[in-house]
Design an enzyme around this catalytic site. Sequence first.
Site, PDB file in Angstrom:
ATOM      1  N   LYS A  96      10.809 -94.128  -6.152  1.00 49.23           N
ATOM      2  CA  LYS A  96      10.912 -95.551  -6.490  1.00 49.23           C
ATOM      3  C   LYS A  96      11.892 -95.869  -7.625  1.00 49.23           C
ATOM      4  O   LYS A  96      12.458 -96.952  -7.681  1.00 49.23           O
ATOM      5  CB  LYS A  96       9.537 -96.105  -6.813  1.00 49.23           C
ATOM      6  CG  LYS A  96       8.660 -96.146  -5.559  1.00 49.23           C
ATOM      7  CD  LYS A  96       7.706 -97.300  -5.588  1.00 49.23           C
ATOM      8  CE  LYS A  96       7.081 -97.526  -4.219  1.00 49.23           C
ATOM      9  NZ  LYS A  96       6.228 -96.390  -3.798  1.00 49.23           N
ATOM     10  N   GLU A 118       6.033-106.515  -8.305  1.00 57.14           N
ATOM     11  CA  GLU A 118       4.695-106.389  -7.743  1.00 57.14           C
ATOM     12  C   GLU A 118       4.376-104.901  -7.670  1.00 57.14           C
ATOM     13  O   GLU A 118       5.277-104.074  -7.614  1.00 57.14           O
ATOM     14  CB  GLU A 118       4.666-106.985  -6.333  1.00 57.14           C
ATOM     15  CG  GLU A 118       5.123-106.038  -5.207  1.00 57.14           C
ATOM     16  CD  GLU A 118       6.599-105.658  -5.262  1.00 57.14           C
ATOM     17  OE1 GLU A 118       7.358-106.313  -6.017  1.00 57.14           O
ATOM     18  OE2 GLU A 118       7.005-104.699  -4.573  1.00 57.14           O
ATOM     19  N   SER A 386       8.381 -87.640  -0.886  1.00 56.53           N
ATOM     20  CA  SER A 386       8.677 -88.880  -1.614  1.00 56.53           C
ATOM     21  C   SER A 386       8.071 -88.959  -3.010  1.00 56.53           C
ATOM     22  O   SER A 386       8.598 -89.650  -3.874  1.00 56.53           O
ATOM     23  CB  SER A 386       8.226 -90.079  -0.785  1.00 56.53           C
ATOM     24  OG  SER A 386       6.859 -89.970  -0.442  1.00 56.53           O
TER      25      SER A 386
END
Length: 415
Positions: A96, A118, A386
């Site tokens: 991210k 968010e 990930s």
Amino acid sequence: MAKPRLSTSYPDERGYFGPYGGRFVAETLMGPIEELERAYRKAQKSRQFRRELEQLLKDYCGRPTPLYHARRLSEELGGAQIYLKREDLLHTGAHKINNALGQALLTRRMGKPRVIAETGAGQHGVATATAAALLGLECVVYMGTEDMERQRLNVYRMRLLGAEVVGVDSGSRTLKDAINEALRDWVTNVETTHYILGSVLGPHPFPAMVRDFHSVIGEEARRQLREQTGRWEPDVAIACVGGGSNSIGLFRAFLDSRKVRLIGVEAGGSGGGLGEHAARFEGGSLGVLQGTRTLVLQDQAGQVAPTASVSAGLDYPAIGPEHVFLYERGRIEFTSADDARAVEAFHRLAHTEGILPALETAHAIAEVLELAPRLGRKQIVLVNLSGRGDKDVESVMAWDRRHGEQAAEDQEDPS
Ligand SMILES: *Cc1c(COP(=O)(O)O)cnc(C)c1O
């Protein structure tokens, strides 16, 4: 006429991937979204912007992330050679930060002092709070109060990083509601604020921009595969799919190589009924959610359905519009792994390779466990790891306790 390249020809000028995507927002948001698009276009062409992002990804985040040949797992499964792209080793523990940092830099270029975001599990919130701290931006993160309870550690982590975490008490008190609240804040504070959206969702240009910031994953993996195996391409690439950012980040480098099978793995949750999973390709229908036209889990009246998954990061009722487009083009296949298989895969990777994957990532590993034994030993499966699983240790512990007790009861009482 040559066929358009899937990797670079979409979206069109209006933000559409075929019939999907677009920009379904209130009039008040059109201004900031157009401003964002212009700023992003300019930044893409700016050597200085690209260089600064590259430098921070390297020195601050730890890129390039390793490509690791999981020899023991490959051996145990007795089939394909498995390579893990180690996004779990990035600063903050998941892919991210690639996007959060890119958008934070863009915010500074636009001359805005404040970012909002968010977050569901808290991973995108932590990444955004981190990038904001690094660049000296004010940061507010919206989070459903239900999620805040489940992810207390990440809430405190964001506060330690200087972010304000605002609880959202409406609706199901989860990610979808947090996005609504963030959009509302954005409308009110457009002059000072950029909304750092966390996946390939929302109105154009977010799906394309977030994809671009993550494309580094596949580009690196391609080069590393070449160095380690002499081949530019795997036979199969696999990634888990929530909104779809880590998967498109890996897949994009291989979209134009038709021989590479691309497999996205959704959250199968606890069962096949609406409300029990987050597998949009198994029960979703065309709809518009939070600014984009895509596949949405909804009931027949168009009410967005609740979703469920052991992994908070895959727990969202819609999927990125580009994924639906690429599925219809026959370019990406989708499958799902349910909670039990994901937890089993979590344990398997921990035992055989000494890596605790995020529970999201464990869904991709579950598919590897199925597929690799059926492939030849010279074949290559590339998996996007990930994120890391430290955040999920408590969830796995609770799961194991519950199911351990269940197994013990079954043994005592075989009826
Ligand atoms: C957020 C998250 C995901 C799901 O989001 P995508 O946009 O589909 O990538 C997957 N893995 C990890 C580790 C995450 O934190």
